[in-house]
Scaffold this motif. Structure first.
Motif, PDB file in Angstrom:
ATOM      1  N   HIS A 262       0.868  -1.190   0.000  1.00  0.00           N
ATOM      2  CA  HIS A 262       0.000   0.000   0.000  1.00  0.00           C
ATOM      3  C   HIS A 262       0.899   1.233   0.000  1.00  0.00           C
ATOM      4  O   HIS A 262       1.716   1.404  -0.896  1.00  0.00           O
ATOM      5  CB  HIS A 262      -0.923  -0.119   1.225  1.00  0.00           C
ATOM      6  CG  HIS A 262      -2.084   0.813   1.266  1.00  0.00           C
ATOM      7  ND1 HIS A 262      -2.442   1.653   0.230  1.00  0.00           N
ATOM      8  CD2 HIS A 262      -3.003   1.059   2.266  1.00  0.00           C
ATOM      9  CE1 HIS A 262      -3.512   2.344   0.570  1.00  0.00           C
ATOM     10  NE2 HIS A 262      -3.869   2.009   1.801  1.00  0.00           N
ATOM     11  N   LYS A 292       7.813 -16.935 -10.879  1.00  0.00           N
ATOM     12  CA  LYS A 292       6.843 -17.364  -9.850  1.00  0.00           C
ATOM     13  C   LYS A 292       7.533 -17.783  -8.555  1.00  0.00           C
ATOM     14  O   LYS A 292       6.939 -17.724  -7.478  1.00  0.00           O
ATOM     15  CB  LYS A 292       6.027 -18.556 -10.372  1.00  0.00           C
ATOM     16  CG  LYS A 292       4.910 -18.166 -11.275  1.00  0.00           C
ATOM     17  CD  LYS A 292       3.575 -18.214 -10.517  1.00  0.00           C
ATOM     18  CE  LYS A 292       2.491 -17.380 -11.130  1.00  0.00           C
ATOM     19  NZ  LYS A 292       2.429 -15.990 -10.756  1.00  0.00           N
ATOM     20  N   ARG A 297       8.623  -8.278  -6.598  1.00  0.00           N
ATOM     21  CA  ARG A 297       7.638  -7.635  -7.481  1.00  0.00           C
ATOM     22  C   ARG A 297       8.184  -6.274  -7.876  1.00  0.00           C
ATOM     23  O   ARG A 297       8.931  -5.663  -7.098  1.00  0.00           O
ATOM     24  CB  ARG A 297       6.327  -7.395  -6.745  1.00  0.00           C
ATOM     25  CG  ARG A 297       5.519  -8.641  -6.624  1.00  0.00           C
ATOM     26  CD  ARG A 297       4.178  -8.360  -5.978  1.00  0.00           C
ATOM     27  NE  ARG A 297       3.354  -9.552  -6.110  1.00  0.00           N
ATOM     28  CZ  ARG A 297       2.043  -9.559  -6.079  1.00  0.00           C
ATOM     29  NH1 ARG A 297       1.377  -8.446  -5.896  1.00  0.00           N
ATOM     30  NH2 ARG A 297       1.377 -10.680  -6.208  1.00  0.00           N
ATOM     31  N   LEU A 298       7.794  -5.784  -9.023  1.00  0.00           N
ATOM     32  CA  LEU A 298       8.175  -4.420  -9.391  1.00  0.00           C
ATOM     33  C   LEU A 298       7.372  -3.479  -8.506  1.00  0.00           C
ATOM     34  O   LEU A 298       6.148  -3.388  -8.649  1.00  0.00           O
ATOM     35  CB  LEU A 298       7.837  -4.127 -10.848  1.00  0.00           C
ATOM     36  CG  LEU A 298       8.789  -4.611 -11.926  1.00  0.00           C
ATOM     37  CD1 LEU A 298       8.443  -3.925 -13.242  1.00  0.00           C
ATOM     38  CD2 LEU A 298      10.243  -4.380 -11.572  1.00  0.00           C
ATOM     39  N   ARG A 304      -4.856  -2.970  -7.668  1.00  0.00           N
ATOM     40  CA  ARG A 304      -6.080  -3.765  -7.568  1.00  0.00           C
ATOM     41  C   ARG A 304      -7.162  -3.224  -8.500  1.00  0.00           C
ATOM     42  O   ARG A 304      -7.905  -3.993  -9.115  1.00  0.00           O
ATOM     43  CB  ARG A 304      -6.568  -3.755  -6.111  1.00  0.00           C
ATOM     44  CG  ARG A 304      -7.964  -4.333  -5.879  1.00  0.00           C
ATOM     45  CD  ARG A 304      -8.088  -5.808  -6.237  1.00  0.00           C
ATOM     46  NE  ARG A 304      -7.231  -6.661  -5.450  1.00  0.00           N
ATOM     47  CZ  ARG A 304      -7.481  -7.067  -4.215  1.00  0.00           C
ATOM     48  NH1 ARG A 304      -8.586  -6.686  -3.615  1.00  0.00           N
ATOM     49  NH2 ARG A 304      -6.638  -7.860  -3.584  1.00  0.00           N
ATOM     50  N   LYS A 353      -1.220  -9.106 -17.731  1.00  0.00           N
ATOM     51  CA  LYS A 353      -1.775  -8.911 -16.380  1.00  0.00           C
ATOM     52  C   LYS A 353      -2.216  -7.463 -16.141  1.00  0.00           C
ATOM     53  O   LYS A 353      -2.658  -7.111 -15.049  1.00  0.00           O
ATOM     54  CB  LYS A 353      -0.731  -9.315 -15.332  1.00  0.00           C
ATOM     55  CG  LYS A 353      -0.414 -10.803 -15.357  1.00  0.00           C
ATOM     56  CD  LYS A 353       0.472 -11.190 -14.198  1.00  0.00           C
ATOM     57  CE  LYS A 353       0.992 -12.602 -14.319  1.00  0.00           C
ATOM     58  NZ  LYS A 353      -0.029 -13.632 -14.369  1.00  0.00           N
TER      59      LYS A 353
HETATM   60  N1  CMC Z   1       5.240  -7.105 -10.172  1.00  0.00           N
HETATM   61  C1  CMC Z   1       5.116  -8.351 -10.703  1.00  0.00           C
HETATM   62  N2  CMC Z   1       3.964  -9.034 -10.751  1.00  0.00           N
HETATM   63  C2  CMC Z   1       2.877  -8.449 -10.245  1.00  0.00           C
HETATM   64  C3  CMC Z   1       2.920  -7.164  -9.688  1.00  0.00           C
HETATM   65  C4  CMC Z   1       4.149  -6.489  -9.663  1.00  0.00           C
HETATM   66  N3  CMC Z   1       4.255  -5.262  -9.127  1.00  0.00           N
HETATM   67  N4  CMC Z   1       1.689  -6.822  -9.243  1.00  0.00           N
HETATM   68  C5  CMC Z   1       0.886  -7.853  -9.515  1.00  0.00           C
HETATM   69  N5  CMC Z   1       1.609  -8.844 -10.125  1.00  0.00           N
HETATM   70  C6  CMC Z   1       1.068 -10.122 -10.614  1.00  0.00           C
HETATM   71  C7  CMC Z   1       0.835 -11.075  -9.466  1.00  0.00           C
HETATM   72  O1  CMC Z   1       1.967 -11.893  -9.238  1.00  0.00           O
HETATM   73  C8  CMC Z   1      -0.359 -11.867  -9.948  1.00  0.00           C
HETATM   74  O2  CMC Z   1       0.105 -12.826 -10.851  1.00  0.00           O
HETATM   75  P1  CMC Z   1      -0.665 -14.250 -10.961  1.00  0.00           P
HETATM   76  O3  CMC Z   1      -2.053 -13.923 -11.417  1.00  0.00           O
HETATM   77  O4  CMC Z   1       0.132 -14.999 -11.961  1.00  0.00           O
HETATM   78  O5  CMC Z   1      -0.632 -14.830  -9.595  1.00  0.00           O
HETATM   79  C9  CMC Z   1      -1.167 -10.843 -10.755  1.00  0.00           C
HETATM   80  O6  CMC Z   1      -0.208  -9.849 -11.181  1.00  0.00           O
HETATM   81  C10 CMC Z   1      -2.257 -10.154  -9.951  1.00  0.00           C
HETATM   82  O7  CMC Z   1      -1.668  -9.649  -8.760  1.00  0.00           O
HETATM   83  P2  CMC Z   1      -2.378  -9.679  -7.352  1.00  0.00           P
HETATM   84  O8  CMC Z   1      -1.348  -9.577  -6.276  1.00  0.00           O
HETATM   85  O9  CMC Z   1      -3.331 -10.829  -7.284  1.00  0.00           O
HETATM   86  O10 CMC Z   1      -3.224  -8.361  -7.468  1.00  0.00           O
HETATM   87  P3  CMC Z   1      -3.761  -7.504  -6.273  1.00  0.00           P
HETATM   88  O11 CMC Z   1      -4.853  -6.691  -6.828  1.00  0.00           O
HETATM   89  O12 CMC Z   1      -4.084  -8.382  -5.096  1.00  0.00           O
HETATM   90  O13 CMC Z   1      -2.517  -6.605  -5.852  1.00  0.00           O
HETATM   91  C11 CMC Z   1      -0.985  -4.812  -5.650  1.00  0.00           C
HETATM   92  C12 CMC Z   1      -2.362  -5.258  -6.177  1.00  0.00           C
HETATM   93  C13 CMC Z   1      -0.891  -3.288  -5.757  1.00  0.00           C
HETATM   94  C14 CMC Z   1      -0.857  -5.170  -4.163  1.00  0.00           C
HETATM   95  C15 CMC Z   1       0.118  -5.481  -6.483  1.00  0.00           C
HETATM   96  O14 CMC Z   1       0.019  -5.080  -7.837  1.00  0.00           O
HETATM   97  C16 CMC Z   1       1.516  -5.185  -5.940  1.00  0.00           C
HETATM   98  O15 CMC Z   1       1.970  -5.864  -5.019  1.00  0.00           O
HETATM   99  N6  CMC Z   1       2.223  -4.138  -6.492  1.00  0.00           N
HETATM  100  C17 CMC Z   1       3.489  -3.738  -5.973  1.00  0.00           C
HETATM  101  C18 CMC Z   1       3.285  -2.864  -4.751  1.00  0.00           C
HETATM  102  C19 CMC Z   1       2.761  -1.495  -5.089  1.00  0.00           C
HETATM  103  O16 CMC Z   1       3.245  -0.833  -5.999  1.00  0.00           O
HETATM  104  N7  CMC Z   1       1.773  -1.033  -4.315  1.00  0.00           N
HETATM  105  C20 CMC Z   1       1.217   0.299  -4.444  1.00  0.00           C
HETATM  106  C21 CMC Z   1      -0.202   0.286  -4.922  1.00  0.00           C
HETATM  107  S1  CMC Z   1      -0.754   1.942  -5.393  1.00  0.00           S
HETATM  108  C22 CMC Z   1      -0.710   2.890  -3.992  1.00  0.00           C
HETATM  109  C23 CMC Z   1      -1.609   2.414  -2.908  1.00  0.00           C
HETATM  110  O17 CMC Z   1      -2.770   2.068  -3.150  1.00  0.00           O
HETATM  111  O18 CMC Z   1      -1.172   2.392  -1.777  1.00  0.00           O
END
Ligand code: CMC
Length: 425
Positions: A262, A292, A297-298, A304, A353
């Motif tokens: 977050h 995997k 993660r980047l 979301r 994705k």
């Molecule tokens: N790098 C690589 N792969 C990713 C990333 C990433 N940053 N984000 C998502 N994925 C992949 C993930 O591995 C999954 O793959 P699979 O379907 O094969 O398992 C797919 O994309 C969907 O990801 P998810 O974790 O199920 O999606 P989510 O909606 O639960 O998570 C997120 C959203 C923001 C937590 C996630 O994209 C992430 O961890 N990003 C990096 C952290 C980040 O930048 N967070 C800030 C969000 S914006 C500011 C805020 O709201 O605070």
């Protein structure tokens, strides 16, 4: 909220409700009573937890609206104080309303003097977010006259206090970590100018506010002001649903925001860019993000809700260049960030994705150019998001449908069994 359609589940119809825009929702409040079954939705990926008129996101189109106004327009033409007024009151203020609001916020910027002593209980190397959680929670021990949540006037005073005091609290967390004296707020400065002075000024000298930096930081605050029912906002609402006082609720929001998935992502993103260091190393990190078996993660990528470019990241990227030009600086990590974005957006994994840069991808580059250490990044996010949190909290308390938040579960633990004394186990 209107409801003309219904959906059939089991042998009953459930109303389908429409908002002003966005997906309809199925009103399943009677589902358990009718069927004895709960819904199962870990992470709330298909659940609307409340009705709200504050912020709207269309994740597919990359649209973010505050009270209907697009974030790009607000970032370009408005100010953080005006956006705060808009979020709290529903409409943009006229000149007299704005002046009054500004005056009120400015008159709440000081902290109870005893709180300075409270800071001295922390270690000097404490993370500013640890200090923010503690100090904001402790406000409820100092401002008893604004903790009665049944009184709308007290609710508004607490909201103003939180918005006004947050820059003072964050700046003091920074000052404490570098061993410099705390600076009192100066009320002839803007909200953001005041924060810059309290953070980077010293009592021995006049602090000159760079107008481009003040504008850029104010814009960053606008970009972070609110974001619908994200994890920290939902935390604030859930904490508030029990009737807890607003200071305690915002402290809960700060705790949730701290996590790297977050608000902590801005700090993690800049650390990652530094670790990558050179454009030649980008492919290695892209490969790791796709692997995997690698938890990497980047950071600053993916969201979301956004399955398109985060509109806040667009403004953020533009602001990096403005700040660099104004301060006549550059930073090699910006080049790494630009190339990383370009390569990721061409890569099948990220395309399939729908992973795009989010608000945190470029914010760290700007904040670092302004002079903030990485540990302060999430504290700045908390400062700005406080506006959204208090607006959402007020909306929730005034909602006649509001109940204590109490999710249920799919229990998979042991069924009932008899206790066995220790000597027989
Ligand atoms: N790098 C690589 N792969 C990713 C990333 C990433 N940053 N984000 C998502 N994925 C992949 C993930 O591995 C999954 O793959 P699979 O379907 O094969 O398992 C797919 O994309 C969907 O990801 P998810 O974790 O199920 O999606 P989510 O909606 O639960 O998570 C997120 C959203 C923001 C937590 C996630 O994209 C992430 O961890 N990003 C990096 C952290 C980040 O930048 N967070 C800030 C969000 S914006 C500011 C805020 O709201 O605070």
């Amino acid at each position: 909220m209107t409801g003309t359609n219904s959906i059939n589940i089991g042998d009953r119809d459930y109303p389908v409700l429409s908002g002003s825009v966005g997906p309809d929702v199925v009103d399943i409040r009677k589902l358990y009573a009718n069927t004895g079954k709960f819904t199962y939705d870990p992470g709330f990926t298909s659940t609307a937890s409340c009705e709200s008129g504050l912020t709207y996101i269309d994740g597919d189109e990359g649209i973010l609206l505050h009270r209907g106004y697009p974030i790009g327009q607000l970032a370009e033409h408005s100010s953080f104080m005006e956006v705060a007024y808009l979020l709290l009151n529903g409409e943009l203020p006229d000149k007299a309303e704005f002046d009054k609001f500004n005056y009120t916020i400015t008159r709440h910027t000081m902290l109870h003097e005893q709180l300075a002593t409270f800071y001295r209980g922390f270690r000097r190397d404490a993370h500013p977010m640890a200090i923010m959680c503690g100090v904001v929670g402790a406000l409820s021990a100092f401002y008893h006259d604004s903790t009665d949540i049944t009184d709308p006037r007290q609710r508004m005073i607490a909201s103003h206090r939180l918005i006004a005091k947050m820059p003072t609290i964050a700046a003091m967390a920074y000052k404490y970590s570098v061993g410099q004296p705390f600076l009192y707020p100066k009320n002839d400065l803007s909200y953001t100018g005041n924060f810059l002075r309290m953070t980077f000024g010293v009592p021995a000298e006049e602090y000159e506010i760079h107008p481009a930096v003040e504008r850029a930081l104010d814009r960053i605050f606008i970009l972070h002001a609110d974001h619908e029912q994200n994890a920290s906002t939902s935390t604030v609402r859930l904490a508030g649903s029990s009737g807890a006082n607003p200071f305690a609720c915002i402290a809960a929001g700060i705790a949730c925001l701290w996590g790297p998935a977050h608000g902590g992502a801005n700090e993690a993103a800049l650390n990652m860019l530094h670790e990558i260091g050179r454009p030649e190393r980008i492919p290695e990190y892209i490969a790791r993000a796709k692997d995997k078996n690698d938890p990497f993660r980047l950071m600053g990528f993916g969201h979301r809700v956004y399955k398109n470019y985060d509109p806040r990241a667009t403004v953020m990227q533009k602001t990096v260049r403005e700040v660099f030009d104004a301060l006549k600086v550059s930073d090699p990590v910006f080049e790494v960030a630009l190339q990383l974005e370009e390569m990721a957006l061409k890569d099948d994994y990220f395309v399939e994705k729908k992973l795009f840069p989010n608000v945190d991808f470029y914010s760290g580059v700007i904040l670092s150019a302004i002079g903030f250490p990485t540990t302060m990044f999430t504290a700045l996010f908390a400062l700005a998001r406080t506006v959204g949190w208090v607006a959402q909290w007020n909306e929730m308390i005034s909602d006649p449908d509001q109940k204590i938040g109490r999710p249920r579960q799919l229990y998979t633990g042991p069924t009932q069994r008899d206790y066995i004394p220790v000597e027989q186990r």
